[in-house]
Write a protein that holds these residues in place. Structure first.
Motif, PDB file in Angstrom:
ATOM      1  N   ASN A   1       0.829  -1.214   0.000  1.00 11.28           N
ATOM      2  CA  ASN A   1       0.000   0.000   0.000  1.00 11.28           C
ATOM      3  C   ASN A   1       0.861   1.260   0.000  1.00 11.28           C
ATOM      4  O   ASN A   1       0.558   2.226  -0.707  1.00 11.28           O
ATOM      5  N   ILE A   2       1.921   1.254   0.770  1.00 10.29           N
ATOM      6  CA  ILE A   2       2.797   2.429   0.835  1.00 10.29           C
ATOM      7  C   ILE A   2       3.489   2.663  -0.507  1.00 10.29           C
ATOM      8  O   ILE A   2       3.631   3.796  -0.958  1.00 10.29           O
ATOM      9  N   LEU A   3       3.899   1.567  -1.160  1.00 15.31           N
ATOM     10  CA  LEU A   3       4.559   1.693  -2.462  1.00 15.31           C
ATOM     11  C   LEU A   3       3.568   1.858  -3.610  1.00 15.31           C
ATOM     12  O   LEU A   3       3.969   2.094  -4.743  1.00 15.31           O
ATOM     13  N   ASN A   4       2.288   1.691  -3.309  1.00 19.36           N
ATOM     14  CA  ASN A   4       1.234   1.770  -4.323  1.00 19.36           C
ATOM     15  C   ASN A   4       1.430   0.706  -5.411  1.00 19.36           C
ATOM     16  O   ASN A   4       1.355   0.997  -6.606  1.00 19.36           O
ATOM     17  N   VAL A   5       1.716  -0.510  -4.954  1.00 17.58           N
ATOM     18  CA  VAL A   5       1.844  -1.661  -5.850  1.00 17.58           C
ATOM     19  C   VAL A   5       0.971  -2.787  -5.292  1.00 17.58           C
ATOM     20  O   VAL A   5       0.495  -2.718  -4.156  1.00 17.58           O
ATOM     21  N   SER A   6       0.788  -3.835  -6.098  1.00 17.12           N
ATOM     22  CA  SER A   6       0.010  -4.970  -5.614  1.00 17.12           C
ATOM     23  C   SER A   6       0.842  -5.789  -4.625  1.00 17.12           C
ATOM     24  O   SER A   6       2.088  -5.745  -4.649  1.00 17.12           O
ATOM     25  N   ARG A   7       0.166  -6.528  -3.772  1.00 21.91           N
ATOM     26  CA  ARG A   7       0.876  -7.388  -2.825  1.00 21.91           C
ATOM     27  C   ARG A   7       1.707  -8.451  -3.555  1.00 21.91           C
ATOM     28  O   ARG A   7       2.870  -8.671  -3.190  1.00 21.91           O
ATOM     29  N   PRO A   8       1.172  -9.099  -4.614  1.00 14.37           N
ATOM     30  CA  PRO A   8       2.003 -10.065  -5.326  1.00 14.37           C
ATOM     31  C   PRO A   8       3.274  -9.447  -5.926  1.00 14.37           C
ATOM     32  O   PRO A   8       4.339 -10.063  -5.911  1.00 14.37           O
ATOM     33  N   HIS A   9       3.165  -8.215  -6.420  1.00 13.92           N
ATOM     34  CA  HIS A   9       4.358  -7.540  -6.955  1.00 13.92           C
ATOM     35  C   HIS A   9       5.366  -7.295  -5.837  1.00 13.92           C
ATOM     36  O   HIS A   9       6.571  -7.491  -6.018  1.00 13.92           O
ATOM     37  N   LEU A  10       4.894  -6.872  -4.668  1.00 11.83           N
ATOM     38  CA  LEU A  10       5.791  -6.644  -3.544  1.00 11.83           C
ATOM     39  C   LEU A  10       6.469  -7.948  -3.138  1.00 11.83           C
ATOM     40  O   LEU A  10       7.674  -7.971  -2.880  1.00 11.83           O
ATOM     41  N   VAL A  11       5.710  -9.032  -3.062  1.00 12.43           N
ATOM     42  CA  VAL A  11       6.283 -10.329  -2.695  1.00 12.43           C
ATOM     43  C   VAL A  11       7.377 -10.717  -3.688  1.00 12.43           C
ATOM     44  O   VAL A  11       8.432 -11.222  -3.298  1.00 12.43           O
ATOM     45  N   LYS A  12       7.162 -10.437  -4.978  1.00 16.41           N
ATOM     46  CA  LYS A  12       8.184 -10.725  -5.990  1.00 16.41           C
ATOM     47  C   LYS A  12       9.435  -9.900  -5.722  1.00 16.41           C
ATOM     48  O   LYS A  12      10.559 -10.404  -5.821  1.00 16.41           O
ATOM     49  N   LEU A  13       9.265  -8.626  -5.366  1.00 14.77           N
ATOM     50  CA  LEU A  13      10.413  -7.788  -5.022  1.00 14.77           C
ATOM     51  C   LEU A  13      11.181  -8.375  -3.835  1.00 14.77           C
ATOM     52  O   LEU A  13      12.420  -8.389  -3.825  1.00 14.77           O
ATOM     53  N   LEU A  14      10.446  -8.855  -2.852  1.00 18.94           N
ATOM     54  CA  LEU A  14      11.069  -9.460  -1.677  1.00 18.94           C
ATOM     55  C   LEU A  14      11.839 -10.712  -2.061  1.00 18.94           C
ATOM     56  O   LEU A  14      13.003 -10.892  -1.681  1.00 18.94           O
ATOM     57  N   GLU A  15      11.190 -11.581  -2.799  1.00 19.76           N
ATOM     58  CA  GLU A  15      11.802 -12.860  -3.172  1.00 19.76           C
ATOM     59  C   GLU A  15      12.986 -12.673  -4.118  1.00 19.76           C
ATOM     60  O   GLU A  15      13.911 -13.473  -4.113  1.00 19.76           O
ATOM     61  N   ASP A  16      12.961 -11.603  -4.926  1.00 17.80           N
ATOM     62  CA  ASP A  16      14.076 -11.310  -5.841  1.00 17.80           C
ATOM     63  C   ASP A  16      15.240 -10.632  -5.117  1.00 17.80           C
ATOM     64  O   ASP A  16      16.285 -10.367  -5.728  1.00 17.80           O
ATOM     65  N   GLY A  17      15.055 -10.273  -3.851  1.00 14.27           N
ATOM     66  CA  GLY A  17      16.122  -9.645  -3.075  1.00 14.27           C
ATOM     67  C   GLY A  17      16.221  -8.144  -3.260  1.00 14.27           C
ATOM     68  O   GLY A  17      17.185  -7.530  -2.803  1.00 14.27           O
ATOM     69  N   ALA A  18      15.244  -7.536  -3.911  1.00 14.00           N
ATOM     70  CA  ALA A  18      15.279  -6.085  -4.132  1.00 14.00           C
ATOM     71  C   ALA A  18      15.006  -5.321  -2.834  1.00 14.00           C
ATOM     72  O   ALA A  18      15.391  -4.155  -2.712  1.00 14.00           O
TER      73      ALA A  18
END
Length: 153
Positions: free
Chosen positions: A91-108
């Motif tokens: 919500n803070i980044l204004n992205v979807s939760r699945p997109h955020l999870v991908k960022l997390l899993e990719d190490g970003a």
């Protein structure tokens, strides 16, 4: 942070906006950033005045809060060490939760797990957001420069 940080936000009422405008102006008149602490006076419900000493940094933050309320914005304070859920971070980044999870899993973006749940530190999220915003501004400037260079602008 175990409780949700982005719940029950509501925009200030018109009366609150007017009070925030007056309060910010009055505080700005007397705020001295050269002192570490300052004393302010408040009145209780019985009109008794009480003097309170506060850190200047807290009064500066209060000025910022009043400014946001005066502009009609909802405000919430989040400690920098707060742990966010993936939905709160998204919500803070204004992205979807699945997109955020991908960022997390990719190490970003760094995260840790609490049981099976991923948690993101607010400070890490703000650092990521600032870097993302900087990269975006840089890319826009490069596009603008290129369009001027080839005569599109």
């Amino acid at each position: 942070m175990t409780n949700s940080i982005i719940k029950s936000l509501s925009l200030p009422a018109p009366e609150e906006i007017e009070v925030a405008i007056r309060g910010q102006r009055a505080l700005a008149t007397y705020l001295s950033t050269r002192l570490e602490t300052q004393k302010i006076a408040i009145q209780d419900a019985d009109n008794n005045t009480h003097q309170i000493e506060l850190p200047t940094s807290a009064l500066t933050l209060l000025m910022t809060i009043l400014g946001e309320l005066a502009a009609g914005n909802a405000v919430q304070i989040v400690p920098v060490h707060a742990e966010l859920t993936t939905q709160e971070a998204a919500n803070i980044l204004n992205v979807s939760r699945p997109h955020l999870v991908k960022l997390l899993e990719d190490g970003a973006l760094p995260f840790h797990k609490t049981g099976r749940h991923r948690r993101v530190l607010f400070a890490d999220l703000m650092k990521f957001k600032d870097q993302r915003d900087t990269n975006s501004q840089k890319a826009m400037q490069e596009l603008s420069d290129l369009s001027q260079e080839i005569g599109l602008y």
